[in-house]
Enzyme design. Structure first.
Site, PDB file in Angstrom:
ATOM      1  N   GLU A  44      51.430  57.350  35.877  1.00  0.00           N
ATOM      2  CA  GLU A  44      51.979  56.409  34.887  1.00  0.00           C
ATOM      3  C   GLU A  44      53.274  57.027  33.978  1.00  0.00           C
ATOM      4  O   GLU A  44      54.085  56.252  33.888  1.00  0.00           O
ATOM      5  CB  GLU A  44      50.805  55.886  33.852  1.00  0.00           C
ATOM      6  CG  GLU A  44      50.019  54.747  34.535  1.00  0.00           C
ATOM      7  CD  GLU A  44      50.722  53.607  35.317  1.00  0.00           C
ATOM      8  OE1 GLU A  44      51.831  53.200  34.656  1.00  0.00           O
ATOM      9  OE2 GLU A  44      50.162  53.025  35.794  1.00  0.00           O
ATOM     10  N   TYR A 125      52.776  50.341  26.673  1.00  0.00           N
ATOM     11  CA  TYR A 125      52.315  49.978  28.239  1.00  0.00           C
ATOM     12  C   TYR A 125      51.524  50.964  28.930  1.00  0.00           C
ATOM     13  O   TYR A 125      50.524  50.654  29.462  1.00  0.00           O
ATOM     14  CB  TYR A 125      53.707  49.855  29.115  1.00  0.00           C
ATOM     15  CG  TYR A 125      53.226  49.815  30.434  1.00  0.00           C
ATOM     16  CD1 TYR A 125      53.029  48.773  31.281  1.00  0.00           C
ATOM     17  CD2 TYR A 125      53.634  51.045  31.110  1.00  0.00           C
ATOM     18  CE1 TYR A 125      52.542  49.072  32.538  1.00  0.00           C
ATOM     19  CE2 TYR A 125      53.320  51.303  32.454  1.00  0.00           C
ATOM     20  CZ  TYR A 125      52.791  50.238  32.926  1.00  0.00           C
ATOM     21  OH  TYR A 125      52.427  50.349  34.284  1.00  0.00           O
ATOM     22  N   ASP A 143      54.616  45.519  32.522  1.00  0.00           N
ATOM     23  CA  ASP A 143      55.724  46.509  33.053  1.00  0.00           C
ATOM     24  C   ASP A 143      56.857  45.466  33.496  1.00  0.00           C
ATOM     25  O   ASP A 143      56.703  44.285  33.148  1.00  0.00           O
ATOM     26  CB  ASP A 143      55.485  47.393  33.990  1.00  0.00           C
ATOM     27  CG  ASP A 143      55.010  46.893  35.398  1.00  0.00           C
ATOM     28  OD1 ASP A 143      55.113  45.662  35.354  1.00  0.00           O
ATOM     29  OD2 ASP A 143      55.032  47.632  36.375  1.00  0.00           O
ATOM     30  N   CYS A 195      57.108  39.109  44.609  1.00  0.00           N
ATOM     31  CA  CYS A 195      58.100  38.446  43.663  1.00  0.00           C
ATOM     32  C   CYS A 195      59.179  39.451  43.270  1.00  0.00           C
ATOM     33  O   CYS A 195      59.355  39.967  42.215  1.00  0.00           O
ATOM     34  CB  CYS A 195      57.418  37.884  42.463  1.00  0.00           C
ATOM     35  SG  CYS A 195      58.085  36.978  41.341  1.00  0.00           S
ATOM     36  N   CYS A 202      58.251  33.285  48.114  1.00  0.00           N
ATOM     37  CA  CYS A 202      57.333  32.461  47.520  1.00  0.00           C
ATOM     38  C   CYS A 202      56.257  31.919  48.455  1.00  0.00           C
ATOM     39  O   CYS A 202      55.132  31.705  48.468  1.00  0.00           O
ATOM     40  CB  CYS A 202      58.019  30.966  47.032  1.00  0.00           C
ATOM     41  SG  CYS A 202      58.937  31.733  45.401  1.00  0.00           S
ATOM     42  N   CYS A 205      53.283  34.023  48.558  1.00  0.00           N
ATOM     43  CA  CYS A 205      52.802  34.515  47.427  1.00  0.00           C
ATOM     44  C   CYS A 205      51.510  33.765  46.866  1.00  0.00           C
ATOM     45  O   CYS A 205      51.294  32.661  47.146  1.00  0.00           O
ATOM     46  CB  CYS A 205      53.735  34.261  46.404  1.00  0.00           C
ATOM     47  SG  CYS A 205      53.221  34.594  44.498  1.00  0.00           S
ATOM     48  N   CYS A 211      53.326  27.527  40.176  1.00  0.00           N
ATOM     49  CA  CYS A 211      54.400  28.511  39.854  1.00  0.00           C
ATOM     50  C   CYS A 211      55.618  27.689  39.441  1.00  0.00           C
ATOM     51  O   CYS A 211      56.290  26.965  40.157  1.00  0.00           O
ATOM     52  CB  CYS A 211      54.860  29.472  40.793  1.00  0.00           C
ATOM     53  SG  CYS A 211      56.275  30.613  40.159  1.00  0.00           S
TER      54      CYS A 211
END
Ligand code: SF4
Length: 363
Positions: A44, A125, A143, A195, A202, A205, A211
């Site tokens: 991270e 975060y 994020d 995305c 899409c 997804c 959405c």
């Protein structure tokens, strides 16, 4: 503000079970237990402002050389800074060491967001990500990928950064109590591979149904952002002083740009001003053909290089003479590695060193 809807989480986790990225700091979805907090934390920190592709070799090198937080805490500062060279944002490396030492001193990583947040270099975060991924705690992990997915999913049209509280509330509404780490990583993977910033795919997804960004045909335009201020251009000079087969390196001041790193001497350029052109000592300096163009977060730097051969070694504070044939091992940040290559005649294209096609490095 947002009704809690368990369905996006269920659909996303089912998708993640099949399509999760295979990353060296992860355990596969649905694994028994949680991954090693050291590896989660290290990844991270490295991934802040940096791509997965750039991080992979650094993560492999660090974990091979320092296999746990105790080993990293006991490492020599210079060795860690040199191992980090090229990854950019060098304050992260300084904080990495400070954090490793704090964690080793307390006998291990804390497992709550609040305690993680108190560690050096661990922001909101990162604390949420570690709490969720390494300890399975429910945490709202947001994020840049998640900002994009959630903006589109909920059709949030207010521009960033003002929309952040709304995005966080929306993310909170769809974050499940169980499999919190998998959910966070699934959102990251969805943002990275489906995305995506310019083109949301899409049809592939799992969040397709419901959405709002897709339904309103505005997905590709979200998240909206306020126009960026143009980056100022700065000019500076680096100095390549040679004695025998060695070149003069200086350690940069601990705080500030590329702080604590070994570098070529320079003329004091900074984010707010050009350099003054003054060399570190009087000598017969000559200009090297070409310019190093380098991007920093808040400005672009055009760095000239001057070189000289000296008959006697100057004794400058916090300096060393380094063998030129081992310059690649000196741990120079990318900017100064490029300047050294220019001085040594290893030009990238037409005598000009740029960062096109090279890993960008920011501070
Ligand atoms: Fe993104 Fe399209 Fe999925 Fe909406 S349906 S989250 S816009 S990929």
């Amino acid at each position: 503000m947002f009704e809690t809807d368990p369905m996006p989480a269920a659909r996303l986790l089912a998708w993640y079970d099949v399509f999760a990225r295979d990353l060296p700091w992860r355990t596969p979805p649905g694994s028994q237990g949680t991954p090693d907090p050291y590896r989660v934390w290290l990844s991270e920190i490295m991934l802040q402002q940096t791509t997965v592709a750039a991080v992979r070799p650094y993560f492999a090198h660090f974990t091979a050389r320092w296999s746990d937080v105790g080993a990293l805490a006991a490492a020599d500062d210079d060795a860690v800074m040199a191992a980090w060279a090229g990854l950019g944002y060098y304050a992260r490396a300084r904080n990495l060491l400070a954090c490793a030492r704090a964690v080793a001193a307390r006998g291990g990583f804390p497992d709550t967001e609040e305690e993680l947040r108190a560690l050096p270099g661990v922001g909101a975060y990162t604390a949420a990500a570690i709490a969720a991924i390494a300890f399975g705690r429910r945490a709202v992990v947001v994020d840049a990928n998640v900002e994009r997915v959630v903006s589109r999913l909920f059709g949030i049209e207010e521009p960033l950064p003002k929309s952040r509280p709304v995005i966080r509330a929306a993310t909170d509404a769809i974050t499940p109590d169980a499999r919190a780490g998998d959910f966070a990583q699934a959102m990251m993977d969805l943002g990275a591979g489906v995305c995506t910033p310019k083109t949301p795919y899409c049809l592939e997804c799992p969040l397709h149904a419901g959405c709002r960004g897709r339904e309103q045909s505005i997905a590709a335009d979200l998240p909206r952002k306020l126009p960026k201020k143009p980056r100022p251009d700065r000019r500076g000079t680096a100095f390549f002083a040679v004695h025998g087969g060695d070149v003069l390196l200086v350690r940069r001041a601990g705080r500030g740009m590329l702080g604590g790193m070994w570098a070529l001497p320079d003329d004091g350029w900074a984010a707010g001003c050009d350099g003054d052109g003054m060399p570190p000592f009087p000598a017969d300096w000559t200009a090297v053909d070409g310019i190093v163009e380098h991007g920093f977060t808040h400005f672009a730097l055009s760095l000239s290089v001057q070189e000289t051969q000296v008959a006697t070694r100057q004794n400058l504070p916090d300096a060393q003479w380094w063998p030129i044939d081992r310059i690649a091992d000196a741990g120079l940040p990318t900017l100064f590695a490029k300047a050294a290559r220019l001085a040594l005649g290893q030009k990238d294209n037409h005598g000009q060193q740029g960062n096109q096609g090279q890993q960008a490095e920011f501070e």
